[in-house]
Design a protein around this motif. Structure first.
Motif, short mmCIF file in Angstrom:
data_model
loop_
_atom_site.label_atom_id
_atom_site.label_comp_id
_atom_site.label_asym_id
_atom_site.label_seq_id
_atom_site.Cartn_x
_atom_site.Cartn_y
_atom_site.Cartn_z
N THR A 184 48.69 65.33 29.12
CA THR A 184 47.53 64.88 29.84
C THR A 184 47.75 64.58 31.42
O THR A 184 47.13 64.07 32.21
N TYR A 225 44.93 65.31 33.90
CA TYR A 225 43.85 64.43 33.81
C TYR A 225 44.25 63.04 34.28
O TYR A 225 43.38 62.65 34.95
N TRP A 233 40.00 63.33 26.70
CA TRP A 233 40.28 63.21 28.14
C TRP A 233 39.96 64.67 28.94
O TRP A 233 40.61 64.88 30.07
N GLY A 274 35.94 62.79 30.11
CA GLY A 274 37.08 61.75 30.29
C GLY A 274 37.09 60.77 31.36
O GLY A 274 37.81 59.63 31.04
N GLY A 334 38.47 58.51 28.46
CA GLY A 334 39.89 59.42 28.11
C GLY A 334 40.71 58.62 27.33
O GLY A 334 41.70 59.09 26.49
N ASN A 386 42.75 63.37 20.61
CA ASN A 386 43.82 62.73 21.76
C ASN A 386 44.71 63.71 22.09
O ASN A 386 45.84 63.51 22.86
#
Length: 355
Positions: free
Chosen positions: A164, A167, A198, A203, A213, A329
């Motif tokens: 992630t 993001y 996300w 997100g 997100g 996720n």
């Protein structure tokens, strides 16, 4: 005759004198013996006053000869209590001391000291959090932001899921902006398409008082189900976000998506919804049979291999004795196969869907 009497008196005096001298000599011998004994015993212990008094009385009885011509007279003597000197085996009496009142001064309150990093009471920061903060700080400084511009939950998300990073780092740049949304590119996907909560398309939207997100797993799961059965591109995660928030029993601010979103909301969307029984949930083979019938399963899990709080994800297949999931996720979790024992004790509820 008178001369003879004088001679007898002289002999008598001489005899008395000899007797007196003999007594004196005996007394001196006894006294000397007592002194020698006293000197020897003084090396081991100090004689008490009563012992000295007894010795003196014995010596006086030796030296004193009673006068036969006078009646024996005893004079009353004043007896005083004997004061004994302390010996090694008898501690000396001590006079009790009266306690002196001490003046106590009020203590000044001490200023609390801030804990230092090596204080054992201060928990050490998780190395994964430190690594996440370093990545975020590097990006933030290059783009005119600071670490303080990032919610703590986003930092923790990056620490748990390095995938992630983009993001999370772009949060100050993307949050609050409108992003074009298009899922038509998944039309050719075999099986159930994978949408990620996300994804920057949705997100950074707000959902139940949080960022999508972090909290959008429920609507993202429903989006995957609806798109799989209809191939209608309108059923995006953003669409399902609005659908969930349109009903107070589907989504609650601060608590996220509720079970009613799947049980009643699924039916409202035109899906055939069945809640798995507790017997089915505990059985690997029964879950596999549900999947083999062409149904898709939404699984709600407690903290464990998929989450640290609570989470929704799809169970979409059963291959070689293992389950395949679509985790909104994590792309990494969605690429692997899972043994039932890895998550079976974390299952809270399951629903199956078909259209």
């Amino acid at each position: 005759m008178e001369q003879t009497k004088k001679k007898m008196d002289a002999n008598r005096v001489l005899t008395v004198a000899v007797a007196v001298l003999s007594l004196v000599l005996v007394g001196l011998l006894i006294w000397g013996a007592v002194l020698l004994a006293g000197q020897k015993s003084s090396q081991e212990a100090t004689p008490s006053d009563s012992q000295q008094t007894q010795t003196q009385s014995q010596s006086q009885s030796v030296h004193t000869k009673p006068d036969p011509s006078k009646p024996e007279q005893t004079q009353p003597t004043e007896t005083k209590p004997a004061q004994t000197k302390p010996t090694e085996s008898q501690p000396a009496p001590t006079k009790p001391t009266e306690p002196r009142p001490t003046e106590t001064k009020p203590t000044q309150p001490t200023k609390p000291t801030e804990p230092v990093p090596d204080d054992p009471e201060v928990p050490e920061k998780d190395p994964t959090i430190i690594a996440a903060e370093e990545k975020i700080t590097a990006f933030a400084e290059a783009n005119g932001f600071t670490l303080a511009d990032y919610p703590q939950k986003l930092i923790e998300l990056l620490a748990r899921k390095p995938e992630t990073e983009e993001y999370v780092c772009r949060y100050p740049l993307e949050y609050g902006k409108d992003h074009p949304i298009d899922i038509s590119g998944h039309a050719a996907d075999e099986g159930v398409p994978l949408f990620i909560q996300w994804d920057k398309q949705w997100g950074y939207l707000d959902y139940t008082g949080n960022v999508f997100g972090l909290a959008g797993c429920g609507p993202t799961c429903m989006s995957m189900i609806m798109y799989h059965f209809t191939r209608d591109a309108k059923y995006t995660p953003a669409y399902m976000l609005k659908f969930a928030e349109s009903n107070s029993s589907y989504a609650v601010k601060g608590y996220g998506t509720q079970w009613a979103f799947f049980k009643q909301g699924g039916k409202e969307l035109g899906l055939d919804v069945k809640e798995l029984t507790s017997e089915q949930i505990k059985s690997e083979s029964k879950i596999a049979n549900v999947l083999d019938s062409g149904r898709i399963i939404v699984m709600n899990v407690s903290p464990g291999v998929f989450t640290t709080v609570g989470h929704y994800l799809l169970v979409v297949g059963y291959e070689d004795g293992k389950f395949r999931v679509n985790d909104p996720n994590s792309e990494i979790n969605s690429e692997k196969l899972w043994e039932f024992e890895e998550f079976s004790d974390q299952i809270r509820m399951m629903w199956s869907f078909k259209m």
